[in-house]
Design a protein around this motif. Structure first.
Motif, PDB file in Angstrom:
ATOM      1  N   ASN A 134      -7.137   9.826   6.274  1.00 39.15           N
ATOM      2  CA  ASN A 134      -8.428   9.115   6.272  1.00 39.15           C
ATOM      3  C   ASN A 134      -8.231   7.615   6.146  1.00 39.15           C
ATOM      4  OD1 ASN A 134     -10.030  11.412   6.605  1.00 39.15           O
ATOM      5  ND2 ASN A 134     -10.078  11.799   4.405  1.00 39.15           N
ATOM      6  N   LYS A 135      -7.287   7.194   5.308  1.00 45.32           N
ATOM      7  CA  LYS A 135      -7.003   5.765   5.164  1.00 45.32           C
ATOM      8  C   LYS A 135      -6.501   5.196   6.486  1.00 45.32           C
ATOM      9  CE  LYS A 135      -4.566   2.369   2.359  1.00 45.32           C
ATOM     10  NZ  LYS A 135      -5.737   1.545   2.132  1.00 45.32           N
ATOM     11  N   PHE A 136      -5.650   5.949   7.156  1.00 50.22           N
ATOM     12  CA  PHE A 136      -5.161   5.511   8.460  1.00 50.22           C
ATOM     13  C   PHE A 136      -6.335   5.281   9.411  1.00 50.22           C
ATOM     14  CE2 PHE A 136      -4.109   6.985  12.820  1.00 50.22           C
ATOM     15  CZ  PHE A 136      -3.306   5.933  13.206  1.00 50.22           C
ATOM     16  N   CYS A 137      -7.213   6.267   9.506  1.00 45.34           N
ATOM     17  CA  CYS A 137      -8.353   6.161  10.424  1.00 45.34           C
ATOM     18  C   CYS A 137      -9.261   4.987  10.064  1.00 45.34           C
ATOM     19  CB  CYS A 137      -9.143   7.467  10.442  1.00 45.34           C
ATOM     20  SG  CYS A 137      -8.262   8.816  11.275  1.00 45.34           S
ATOM     21  N   LYS A 138      -9.509   4.797   8.786  1.00 46.54           N
ATOM     22  CA  LYS A 138     -10.368   3.682   8.348  1.00 46.54           C
ATOM     23  C   LYS A 138      -9.712   2.338   8.608  1.00 46.54           C
ATOM     24  CE  LYS A 138     -12.864   6.196   4.789  1.00 46.54           C
ATOM     25  NZ  LYS A 138     -13.069   6.392   3.335  1.00 46.54           N
ATOM     26  N   THR A 139      -8.409   2.261   8.391  1.00 51.33           N
ATOM     27  CA  THR A 139      -7.701   0.991   8.548  1.00 51.33           C
ATOM     28  C   THR A 139      -7.669   0.531  10.000  1.00 51.33           C
ATOM     29  OG1 THR A 139      -6.349   1.460   6.606  1.00 51.33           O
ATOM     30  CG2 THR A 139      -5.524  -0.214   8.117  1.00 51.33           C
ATOM     31  N   ILE A 140      -7.458   1.440  10.923  1.00 52.75           N
ATOM     32  CA  ILE A 140      -7.317   1.026  12.328  1.00 52.75           C
ATOM     33  C   ILE A 140      -8.654   0.742  12.997  1.00 52.75           C
ATOM     34  CG2 ILE A 140      -5.131   2.217  12.596  1.00 52.75           C
ATOM     35  CD1 ILE A 140      -6.660   4.321  14.299  1.00 52.75           C
ATOM     36  N   LYS A 141      -9.738   1.158  12.360  1.00 53.06           N
ATOM     37  CA  LYS A 141     -11.062   0.937  12.950  1.00 53.06           C
ATOM     38  C   LYS A 141     -11.262  -0.567  13.188  1.00 53.06           C
ATOM     39  CE  LYS A 141     -15.868   2.172  12.391  1.00 53.06           C
ATOM     40  NZ  LYS A 141     -16.846   2.878  11.573  1.00 53.06           N
ATOM     41  N   ASN A 142     -11.683  -0.902  14.381  1.00 55.26           N
ATOM     42  CA  ASN A 142     -11.964  -2.282  14.798  1.00 55.26           C
ATOM     43  C   ASN A 142     -10.727  -3.178  14.865  1.00 55.26           C
ATOM     44  OD1 ASN A 142     -14.756  -1.696  14.982  1.00 55.26           O
ATOM     45  ND2 ASN A 142     -14.969  -2.047  12.786  1.00 55.26           N
ATOM     46  N   LYS A 143      -9.535  -2.610  14.820  1.00 50.56           N
ATOM     47  CA  LYS A 143      -8.305  -3.397  14.963  1.00 50.56           C
ATOM     48  C   LYS A 143      -7.864  -3.373  16.411  1.00 50.56           C
ATOM     49  CE  LYS A 143      -8.027  -4.199  10.649  1.00 50.56           C
ATOM     50  NZ  LYS A 143      -7.270  -4.437   9.572  1.00 50.56           N
ATOM     51  N   GLU A 144      -7.396  -4.489  16.895  1.00 50.46           N
ATOM     52  CA  GLU A 144      -6.954  -4.579  18.285  1.00 50.46           C
ATOM     53  C   GLU A 144      -5.759  -3.662  18.530  1.00 50.46           C
ATOM     54  OE1 GLU A 144      -4.677  -5.709  21.644  1.00 50.46           O
ATOM     55  OE2 GLU A 144      -4.005  -6.154  19.620  1.00 50.46           O
ATOM     56  N   TYR A 145      -4.873  -3.559  17.558  1.00 49.14           N
ATOM     57  CA  TYR A 145      -3.659  -2.771  17.753  1.00 49.14           C
ATOM     58  C   TYR A 145      -3.924  -1.275  17.867  1.00 49.14           C
ATOM     59  CZ  TYR A 145      -3.643  -2.031  12.639  1.00 49.14           C
ATOM     60  OH  TYR A 145      -3.972  -1.708  11.347  1.00 49.14           O
ATOM     61  N   ARG A 146      -5.127  -0.814  17.546  1.00 51.46           N
ATOM     62  CA  ARG A 146      -5.445   0.614  17.681  1.00 51.46           C
ATOM     63  C   ARG A 146      -5.421   1.051  19.147  1.00 51.46           C
ATOM     64  NH1 ARG A 146     -10.034  -1.734  18.313  1.00 51.46           N
ATOM     65  NH2 ARG A 146     -11.788  -0.809  19.406  1.00 51.46           N
ATOM     66  N   LEU A 147      -5.478   0.075  20.057  1.00 48.23           N
ATOM     67  CA  LEU A 147      -5.479   0.350  21.488  1.00 48.23           C
ATOM     68  C   LEU A 147      -4.070   0.509  22.055  1.00 48.23           C
ATOM     69  CD1 LEU A 147      -8.193  -2.283  22.458  1.00 48.23           C
ATOM     70  CD2 LEU A 147      -8.527   0.159  22.004  1.00 48.23           C
ATOM     71  N   HIS A 148      -3.052   0.281  21.220  1.00 49.60           N
ATOM     72  CA  HIS A 148      -1.665   0.316  21.665  1.00 49.60           C
ATOM     73  C   HIS A 148      -0.975   1.560  21.122  1.00 49.60           C
ATOM     74  CE1 HIS A 148      -1.616  -4.214  22.455  1.00 49.60           C
ATOM     75  NE2 HIS A 148      -2.823  -3.910  22.042  1.00 49.60           N
ATOM     76  N   TYR A 153      -2.142   6.923  20.214  1.00 40.06           N
ATOM     77  CA  TYR A 153      -1.841   8.352  20.266  1.00 40.06           C
ATOM     78  C   TYR A 153      -2.280   9.044  18.976  1.00 40.06           C
ATOM     79  CZ  TYR A 153       0.755  12.672  19.856  1.00 40.06           C
ATOM     80  OH  TYR A 153       1.089  13.983  19.633  1.00 40.06           O
ATOM     81  N   TYR A 154      -1.878   8.480  17.836  1.00 44.17           N
ATOM     82  CA  TYR A 154      -2.213   9.117  16.562  1.00 44.17           C
ATOM     83  C   TYR A 154      -3.694   9.014  16.240  1.00 44.17           C
ATOM     84  CZ  TYR A 154       2.665   9.986  15.793  1.00 44.17           C
ATOM     85  OH  TYR A 154       3.948  10.454  15.930  1.00 44.17           O
ATOM     86  N   SER A 155      -4.334   7.985  16.719  1.00 44.36           N
ATOM     87  CA  SER A 155      -5.784   7.867  16.540  1.00 44.36           C
ATOM     88  C   SER A 155      -6.497   9.016  17.245  1.00 44.36           C
ATOM     89  CB  SER A 155      -6.255   6.521  17.116  1.00 44.36           C
ATOM     90  OG  SER A 155      -7.653   6.431  17.069  1.00 44.36           O
ATOM     91  N   LYS A 156      -6.068   9.318  18.454  1.00 45.23           N
ATOM     92  CA  LYS A 156      -6.640  10.443  19.190  1.00 45.23           C
ATOM     93  C   LYS A 156      -6.244  11.771  18.548  1.00 45.23           C
ATOM     94  CE  LYS A 156      -7.055   8.193  23.669  1.00 45.23           C
ATOM     95  NZ  LYS A 156      -6.589   8.127  25.042  1.00 45.23           N
ATOM     96  N   PHE A 157      -4.982  11.877  18.148  1.00 44.41           N
ATOM     97  CA  PHE A 157      -4.470  13.125  17.568  1.00 44.41           C
ATOM     98  C   PHE A 157      -5.248  13.499  16.305  1.00 44.41           C
ATOM     99  CE2 PHE A 157      -1.580  15.573  14.872  1.00 44.41           C
ATOM    100  CZ  PHE A 157      -1.176  16.566  15.756  1.00 44.41           C
ATOM    101  N   TYR A 158      -5.515  12.508  15.464  1.00 45.42           N
ATOM    102  CA  TYR A 158      -6.236  12.765  14.218  1.00 45.42           C
ATOM    103  C   TYR A 158      -7.753  12.576  14.332  1.00 45.42           C
ATOM    104  CZ  TYR A 158      -1.764  13.208  11.937  1.00 45.42           C
ATOM    105  OH  TYR A 158      -0.510  13.639  11.571  1.00 45.42           O
ATOM    106  N   LYS A 159      -8.204  12.368  15.581  1.00 46.07           N
ATOM    107  CA  LYS A 159      -9.630  12.231  15.876  1.00 46.07           C
ATOM    108  C   LYS A 159     -10.303  11.133  15.048  1.00 46.07           C
ATOM    109  CE  LYS A 159     -10.127  16.989  17.397  1.00 46.07           C
ATOM    110  NZ  LYS A 159      -8.873  17.643  17.199  1.00 46.07           N
ATOM    111  N   CYS A 160      -9.630  10.000  14.967  1.00 47.60           N
ATOM    112  CA  CYS A 160     -10.224   8.858  14.298  1.00 47.60           C
ATOM    113  C   CYS A 160     -11.348   8.320  15.184  1.00 47.60           C
ATOM    114  CB  CYS A 160      -9.182   7.750  14.093  1.00 47.60           C
ATOM    115  SG  CYS A 160      -7.754   8.239  13.085  1.00 47.60           S
ATOM    116  N   ASN A 161     -12.439   7.951  14.594  1.00 48.98           N
ATOM    117  CA  ASN A 161     -13.565   7.412  15.392  1.00 48.98           C
ATOM    118  C   ASN A 161     -13.671   5.937  15.241  1.00 48.98           C
ATOM    119  OD1 ASN A 161     -14.264   9.937  16.328  1.00 48.98           O
ATOM    120  ND2 ASN A 161     -15.506  10.366  14.536  1.00 48.98           N
TER     121      ASN A 161
END
Length: 161
Positions: A134-148, A153-161
């Motif tokens: 959950n911390k991972f998903c919250k941290t990457i939200k609105n970060k540019e690097y989440r697109l890389h 991959y892990y954002s999709k794998f863990y279904k981060c929104n």
């Protein structure tokens, strides 16, 4: 009337471009100075302060290229394990010492995973994610690097929104 509006827009755009260019140049200069300090401390076998280590985390491809260029063996720093040690120190701040000031920095660093060091970066990333998904998903939200990848991959794998 329209012609004056276009001129004003062009002038504003030009000024904006100058401001952005100066900011980027200053940021790169600060990164370069921090890198020089870290290299000096490393070569003299002195401890690198955590604030210097934190500022070594690359935020741009230019920053990362400068960090990675420390692996070239034709330089004194390139004949050491500086790159590998420094990147592992950054990951270890989260993994071993639970220093959450380095959490976002570690994810940012992992977003540069590529080539010969990718496997190690991804292993560290997986360990960090597994500390708290959950911390991972919250941290990457609105970060540019989440697109890389591998973050993407892990954002999709863990279904981060």
């Amino acid at each position: 009337m329209l012609n004056n509006s276009i001129k004003k827009i062009c002038i504003l755009f030009f000024l904006y471009f100058l401001i952005i260019s100066k900011t980027v140049a200053q940021s790169q200069e600060n990164y370069n100075k921090n890198m020089e300090l870290a290299c000096t401390l490393y070569l003299t076998k002195k401890e690198i302060p955590k604030n210097v280590l934190l500022r070594l985390t690359p935020k741009t491809q230019d920053n990362f290229s400068l960090l990675y260029n420390t692996t070239h063996p034709e330089t004194e720093i390139g004949r050491t394990d500086f790159f590998y040690d420094i990147t592992q120190y950054i990951f270890n701040e989260v993994l071993l010492y639970k220093n959450m000031k380095f959490y976002d920095a570690s994810l940012q660093l992992a977003s540069f995973a590529d080539g010969e060091f990718a496997e190690g970066f991804i292993e560290n990333l997986e360990k960090i994610i597994n500390l708290n998904i959950n911390k991972f998903c919250k941290t990457i939200k609105n970060k540019e690097y989440r697109l890389h990848n591998p973050i993407k991959y892990y954002s999709k794998f863990y279904k981060c929104n």
